[in-house]
Scaffold this active site. Structure first.
Site, PDB file in Angstrom:
ATOM      1  N   ALA A 248       0.801  -1.234   0.000  1.00 53.97           N
ATOM      2  CA  ALA A 248       0.000   0.000   0.000  1.00 53.97           C
ATOM      3  C   ALA A 248       0.831   1.279   0.000  1.00 53.97           C
ATOM      4  O   ALA A 248       0.260   2.369   0.104  1.00 53.97           O
ATOM      5  CB  ALA A 248      -1.012   0.037   1.158  1.00 53.97           C
ATOM      6  N   ALA A 249       2.141   1.168  -0.168  1.00 56.29           N
ATOM      7  CA  ALA A 249       2.958   2.391  -0.262  1.00 56.29           C
ATOM      8  C   ALA A 249       2.552   3.175  -1.520  1.00 56.29           C
ATOM      9  O   ALA A 249       2.423   4.406  -1.485  1.00 56.29           O
ATOM     10  CB  ALA A 249       4.438   2.038  -0.310  1.00 56.29           C
ATOM     11  N   GLY A 250       2.333   2.454  -2.619  1.00 52.27           N
ATOM     12  CA  GLY A 250       1.903   3.111  -3.859  1.00 52.27           C
ATOM     13  C   GLY A 250       0.523   3.740  -3.696  1.00 52.27           C
ATOM     14  O   GLY A 250       0.271   4.854  -4.168  1.00 52.27           O
ATOM     15  N   ASP A 251      -0.371   3.039  -3.010  1.00 57.36           N
ATOM     16  CA  ASP A 251      -1.718   3.581  -2.788  1.00 57.36           C
ATOM     17  C   ASP A 251      -1.645   4.850  -1.928  1.00 57.36           C
ATOM     18  O   ASP A 251      -2.366   5.822  -2.166  1.00 57.36           O
ATOM     19  CB  ASP A 251      -2.599   2.546  -2.076  1.00 57.36           C
ATOM     20  CG  ASP A 251      -2.775   1.288  -2.906  1.00 57.36           C
ATOM     21  OD1 ASP A 251      -2.732   1.375  -4.145  1.00 57.36           O
ATOM     22  OD2 ASP A 251      -2.941   0.212  -2.307  1.00 57.36           O
TER      23      ASP A 251
HETATM   24  O1  RIB Z   1      -1.758  -2.081  -3.200  1.00 58.28           O
HETATM   25  C1  RIB Z   1      -1.923  -2.964  -2.115  1.00 58.28           C
HETATM   26  C2  RIB Z   1      -3.250  -3.659  -2.233  1.00 58.28           C
HETATM   27  O2  RIB Z   1      -3.251  -4.471  -3.391  1.00 58.28           O
HETATM   28  C3  RIB Z   1      -3.576  -4.606  -1.104  1.00 58.28           C
HETATM   29  O3  RIB Z   1      -4.245  -3.954  -0.052  1.00 58.28           O
HETATM   30  C4  RIB Z   1      -4.377  -5.699  -1.768  1.00 58.28           C
HETATM   31  O4  RIB Z   1      -5.686  -5.777  -1.330  1.00 58.28           O
HETATM   32  C5  RIB Z   1      -4.298  -5.413  -3.263  1.00 58.28           C
HETATM   33  O5  RIB Z   1      -5.430  -4.781  -3.723  1.00 58.28           O
END
Ligand code: RIB
Length: 303
Positions: A248-251
């Site tokens: 989730a660093a990219g998110d």
């Molecule tokens: O980017 C990380 C996410 O990728 C995770 O939370 C997982 O659910 C996938 O969607």
């Protein structure tokens, strides 16, 4: 108001010393469950960075779905456009090694159980022009395209994080204000090896600009991020931190970047803020559990 159309997943995370090779079995050193899904993670990242956010997506009629929606609502995200459908809530199987690197398999479930016809009207007459639409590739292509078309018609800028890797729906690239990819995803879109992107990230970003978006960001992990538009190229270095888990660093980067762009700050400042947010995220295990509040991002920036 930032609008996120995307996925919600329950992340099932196995910690391993080393990621298994093909055909190999390894014993996990730990197991945890976290809220996840690229869409929900980006919504949460934008909300924690200070943006008003609403989320559009699908969960199953099950406990996991309820838990994921509640987590967004608790963070102040408007979840009135999240619907429960007759499919299991999305799940992600994640392996994280001792260096914080991961490998992820997503079982889309409810995230795949809707189409453009179910979207409804996203942007009404009261739509704020400063709000962004954030998209990823964990919901059906026709949903992504319909959301982008509605945004463009309403004058709302569209940011697509083209993850997971794969071809974009026909007609989408030209509707994007901003395309955000990592080196692997950039290589997939350009049809070249990842090493070619890594060797000359600026050229890769400029090549992606030629596909239609007005701006391209290539995230580079420990090397920061490169932004390119027709007017400027900016390389923002990463913050040096101890990496526990890169999930989730990219998110987090995308949600934080969109938040600052919505606040109208210069691109370089938005990039720096997003890199600081991502640096905070990799210091903590899990996806949504690792996404920082604005106070932590500003502390990292030294503000
Ligand atoms: O980017 C990380 C996410 O990728 C995770 O939370 C997982 O659910 C996938 O969607």
């Amino acid at each position: 108001m930032t609008t996120v159309v995307g996925s919600l997943n329950l992340d099932m995370v196995a910690r391993v010393t080393m990621l298994p090779a093909e055909g190999e079995t390894v014993l996990a050193t730990g197991y945890e469950e976290h809220g996840g899904g690229k869409g929900a993670n980006q919504a949460l990242a934008a909300a924690r960075a200070g943006a008003p956010v609403r989320f559009v997506g699908r969960v199953g009629r099950d406990g996991a779905g309820q838990r994921l929606v509640e987590a967004l609502a608790q963070a102040g995200v408007d979840v009135t456009k999240v619907e429960a459908v007759d499919a299991a809530t999305g799940r992600a199987w994640i392996e994280v090694d001792d260096a914080g690197a991961n490998r992820i398999v997503v079982v889309p479930g409810a995230n795949a159980a809707w189409s453009a016809r179910d979207m409804g009207t996203l942007f009404g007459a009261d739509t704020e022009p400063s709000g962004w639409l954030l998209l990823q590739r964990e919901v059906p292509d026709d949903v992504i395209l319909e959301a982008a078309l509605q945004a463009v018609a309403a004058g709302v800028p569209v940011m697509l994080n083209a993850a997971p890797s794969g071809p974009l729906p026909e007609g989408l690239a030209a509707r994007l204000t901003t395309l955000v990819v990592n080196e692997h995803e950039a290589a997939g879109l350009l049809g070249c090896r990842e090493s070619v992107v890594t060797a000359d990230v600026t050229s890769a970003a400029i090549a992606l600009l030629e596909r239609g978006p007005a701006e391209v960001v290539i995230t580079l992990g420990a090397d920061g991020a490169v932004f390119a538009s027709r007017n400027e190229v900016v390389h923002e270095p990463a913050f040096v931190v101890e990496v526990v888990d890169t999930t989730a660093a990219g998110d987090t980067f995308v949600g934080a970047f969109a938040t600052r762009r919505g606040e109208g700050v210069p691109v370089r400042d938005a990039l720096r803020f997003a890199c600081a947010a991502a640096a905070e995220a990799v210091r903590v295990a899990g996806a949504q559990s690792s996404i920082p509040l604005r106070t932590a991002i500003e502390a990292r920036l030294g503000g």
